[in-house]
Design a protein around this motif. Sequence first.
Motif, short mmCIF file in Angstrom:
data_model
loop_
_atom_site.label_atom_id
_atom_site.label_comp_id
_atom_site.label_asym_id
_atom_site.label_seq_id
_atom_site.Cartn_x
_atom_site.Cartn_y
_atom_site.Cartn_z
N VAL A 92 77.99 46.28 14.07
CA VAL A 92 76.78 45.44 14.66
C VAL A 92 76.94 44.11 13.73
O VAL A 92 76.99 43.10 14.03
CB VAL A 92 75.42 45.96 14.83
CG1 VAL A 92 74.59 45.05 15.00
CG2 VAL A 92 75.39 47.31 15.62
N ASN A 141 80.07 42.33 14.24
CA ASN A 141 80.17 41.90 15.68
C ASN A 141 79.38 40.74 15.74
O ASN A 141 79.60 39.96 16.87
CB ASN A 141 79.91 42.91 16.87
CG ASN A 141 81.09 43.94 16.80
OD1 ASN A 141 82.07 43.34 16.52
ND2 ASN A 141 80.87 45.16 17.25
N SER A 142 78.40 40.56 15.05
CA SER A 142 77.43 39.53 15.36
C SER A 142 78.05 38.12 15.00
O SER A 142 77.69 37.16 15.31
CB SER A 142 75.93 39.60 14.60
OG SER A 142 76.29 39.41 13.21
N TRP A 180 69.78 35.59 9.81
CA TRP A 180 70.67 35.82 10.91
C TRP A 180 70.58 37.10 11.36
O TRP A 180 70.40 37.08 12.70
CB TRP A 180 72.33 35.26 10.40
CG TRP A 180 73.30 35.84 11.46
CD1 TRP A 180 73.94 36.64 11.70
CD2 TRP A 180 73.56 34.86 12.69
NE1 TRP A 180 74.94 36.53 12.44
CE2 TRP A 180 74.47 35.58 13.36
CE3 TRP A 180 73.05 33.66 13.09
CZ2 TRP A 180 75.31 34.91 14.49
CZ3 TRP A 180 73.60 33.21 14.25
CH2 TRP A 180 74.83 33.64 14.89
N LEU A 181 70.64 38.17 10.86
CA LEU A 181 70.27 39.70 11.21
C LEU A 181 69.41 39.86 12.01
O LEU A 181 69.09 40.45 12.94
CB LEU A 181 70.54 40.44 9.93
CG LEU A 181 72.04 40.78 9.22
CD1 LEU A 181 71.91 41.80 8.26
CD2 LEU A 181 72.79 40.98 10.57
N LYS A 223 69.80 38.32 15.20
CA LYS A 223 70.88 38.86 16.20
C LYS A 223 70.75 40.33 16.37
O LYS A 223 71.56 40.92 17.25
CB LYS A 223 72.24 38.83 15.76
CG LYS A 223 72.51 37.09 15.39
CD LYS A 223 72.56 36.44 16.85
CE LYS A 223 73.94 36.92 17.62
NZ LYS A 223 74.43 36.24 19.03
N THR A 224 69.81 41.19 15.63
CA THR A 224 69.80 42.36 15.82
C THR A 224 68.64 42.96 16.06
O THR A 224 67.48 42.25 16.32
CB THR A 224 70.48 43.24 14.35
OG1 THR A 224 69.30 42.81 13.37
CG2 THR A 224 71.64 42.84 14.03
N ARG A 251 67.30 45.53 11.75
CA ARG A 251 66.39 44.16 11.98
C ARG A 251 65.18 44.35 10.98
O ARG A 251 65.07 43.43 10.07
CB ARG A 251 65.79 43.83 13.22
CG ARG A 251 65.12 42.57 13.44
CD ARG A 251 64.49 42.54 14.43
NE ARG A 251 63.64 43.43 14.79
CZ ARG A 251 63.08 43.53 16.02
NH1 ARG A 251 63.13 42.62 16.93
NH2 ARG A 251 62.19 44.53 16.31
N TYR A 261 78.88 29.96 20.94
CA TYR A 261 77.52 30.37 20.48
C TYR A 261 76.71 30.74 21.97
O TYR A 261 76.14 32.10 21.63
CB TYR A 261 76.93 29.49 19.63
CG TYR A 261 77.16 29.50 18.12
CD1 TYR A 261 76.51 30.55 17.46
CD2 TYR A 261 78.09 28.69 17.85
CE1 TYR A 261 77.04 30.46 15.71
CE2 TYR A 261 78.66 28.88 16.25
CZ TYR A 261 77.93 29.86 15.62
OH TYR A 261 78.26 29.74 14.04
N LYS A 280 70.83 39.27 21.38
CA LYS A 280 71.08 40.52 20.39
C LYS A 280 72.48 41.57 20.39
O LYS A 280 72.91 41.56 21.62
CB LYS A 280 70.03 41.78 20.44
CG LYS A 280 68.54 41.16 20.44
CD LYS A 280 68.17 40.82 18.91
CE LYS A 280 66.76 40.25 18.82
NZ LYS A 280 66.69 39.85 17.41
N VAL A 281 72.86 41.72 19.33
CA VAL A 281 74.34 42.48 19.27
C VAL A 281 73.88 43.97 19.27
O VAL A 281 72.90 44.43 18.31
CB VAL A 281 75.12 42.43 18.07
CG1 VAL A 281 76.42 43.24 18.25
CG2 VAL A 281 75.48 40.66 18.00
#
Lengths: 336, 469
Positions: free
Chosen positions: A47, A50-51, A179-180, A183-184, A189, A322, A328-329
């Motif tokens: 994940v 991939n983000s 960033w995580l 995106k997660t 997260r 972007y 979310k990934v």
Amino acid sequence: MIAAIDLATVWAFIIAFAVFVYVVMDGFDLGLGMLFPLFPAKADRDVMMNSVAPVWDGNETWLVLGGGGLMAAFPLAYAVLMPALYTPVIAMLIGLVFRGVAFEFRWRTTAARNRWDIAFALGSLLATLAQGVALGAILQGVQVEGRHYAGGWWDWLTPFSLLTGVALVVGYSLLGATWLILKTEGALRDKAYRLSWGLLFAMLAAIALVSIATPFLSIQYAQRWFAWPNVALAAPVPIAVAAVTALLMRSLGQKQDSRPFFLVLALFALSYAGLGISMYPFIVPQSITIWQAAAPQNSQIFMLVGVAGLVPLILGYTGWAYWVFRGKVRAGSGYH
Amino acid sequence: MLSNLDPIVLARAQFAFTMSFHIVFPAFSIGLASYLAVLEALWLWTGREVFINLFHYWLKIFAIAFGMGVVSGIVMSYQFGTNWSAFADKTGPVIGPLMAYEVLTAFFLEAGFLGVMLFGLERVGPRLHFFATLMVAIGTLISAFWILSANSWMQTPTGYAVNADGQFVVADWFKVIFNPSFPYRLVHMVLAAYLTTSLVVGAVGAYHLLRDPHLPGPRVMFSMAMWMAALVAPIQILAGDQHGLNTLEHQPAKVMAMEGHYQSHKDGAPLILFGLPDQATGRVDYAIQIPKLSSLILKHSLDAPLAGLDTVPRENWPPVPITFWSFRIMIALGFLIFGLGLFSLWTRWRGTLFDSRPLHIFALTMGPAGFIAVLAGWITTETGRQPFTVYGLLRTADAASPLAAPAVGSSLLAFVIVYFIVFAAGAIYILRLMAASPHHGEQGPSGDMPSRAAGITPASGAAGQGALS
């Protein structure tokens, strides 16, 4: 020294802008790489990778623009700084090689996946440390004779440059962690939230230490910061840092997903502005000003046309990329 | 140990090493990006599933090759400063803007659209995705434009002046960018990239046809690759000949080194096929030569006089043995590729293109030929430029950084170790992908999700024809 349009200053801003965009964009890629060892599960790593997989290459291109732009707009500065920073630059390049290929290689092997994960993390760490050390080495100034670097092979290595190196490792890691958050979801997260608190305090400590050490590097910085009228320019920076930090703590406390990342960007912008105020108008502190290093006007004008026309376009389609990969990934919905 | 070595020699070795590793990837990516654009266009146009399968198959290989090109390219862009700082200072005002334009017009375009090209088909749909593929392909070509312009200016500098600081400055941008050797070099290199890729695609196709001549994917890619080789090889030979004549006009000493002409010939110079050039004695030993042919090729007349290196001061001689041999390797491979193209046309005419084992074995062995020819060509043109970095104006010895041998030697050693680890691994992963045959429902780099790409029917294609439901 104040012309109607001072090309050298315009170009100094363009190079500074390119380097800043690089720092914040590849900063979170590299930070995420350095956090890899803390996320041992394959699913989490998939994940994480991939983000950034669809955008990292564009992020890194700003570094090529920064270096290439420096050679084109300020060839003398480039010719002096690169040999002066020889070892950190080579180390950064080697770090980026491992980090860059790991993006592709880890999906193509099961036997060696773990090895490429390690290469990804170590490559990110090496590149970040080298960039931070290079920053410190530039700030403390380098020996110049005529149009050449005149120092030794190890001049870059000082306690101060190691401090800026560690500071950047902390800063990029915080960017990566926020960033995580952006995106997660789920346990990944939550872990990123926890890491962000520790990294935030570490980053504040790093900012404080670098700020305390910098005026001691040379009388120039001390005058720049504490003499009137510059103090009027420099004083708002720490006040703004405090304000942004307060907002950041609140957003981390309230578990807001997108705000922390952008507030960390603001922290970076403020630190960066502080650096700019300290250095201007020197491009090689204490020895070469932007006017001494500037390429002939027609070279700078020729490129300015391209920058003015193309950078907005680049920001446009980069923004589109972007946007395409927004949101979310999720585990298992990898791009690989 | 290292400190006894000459830092300039080490810096040159480092440039040669990192450049040789780097050029392989752009040569392959320029051709492959265009090929991918063609495959996707054909898929959109016909709706045939074989094209999207081939697209996804080569896209995975492209992703790895492109990644290796990116990381080795960043090393190149910083090397001008680390090892060649005097060169960077003196030529920065001319070369710098050309490379900055390469970043602004090409690298960002490639990098910006690469993510969508690799992972975005389902998110943006076939048409926008094709646009992204097209942008990446165009980006690779624009990149070739700028970097070859910069390299050509170093070979045939025009449109410059020199300022008080000893820097080259631009007097005329048009003359700098479109300098005399640039059009020839650009055509020659882009054709080389297309040939290199067609040989790789052809070899992979041949490999799978040798195992099973009925597979649709390998048949299509092999046929496409052989058309490309057959059409482009003769054009490339002509372009190379023209490029050589241009070099004779602007860099005569380079052609003398390529030909092994230490001596001048008043009435017709021979073409030395093989021999051992001896730089110390200024002679080619054991030469096997065809009388008068060199004059015929270079001057289009059997008895035309041709000057040799005896008319050039010794300190300006390029290293003849390397230039002489790398040139011959390139030429030999060029004619072998031309032969492969002819052979494929012959089998096509006889209807045995997919069954001729000799052709497939030949095509398979020629897989790496493009890479070797590209390397040999670059070695020819770069060593033939010596002892100058900017031809006739800036000597290589005056272009280097003020560094001691240990610094340059250690970084060279580090790059050698890193490159062998990284690029060997990359080569293995690419070969592994090539060893599998493209199949029904082939997935792109977005492999571990259920790929619905095969189910996306191109709007313009015949509905249902290529769709998997």
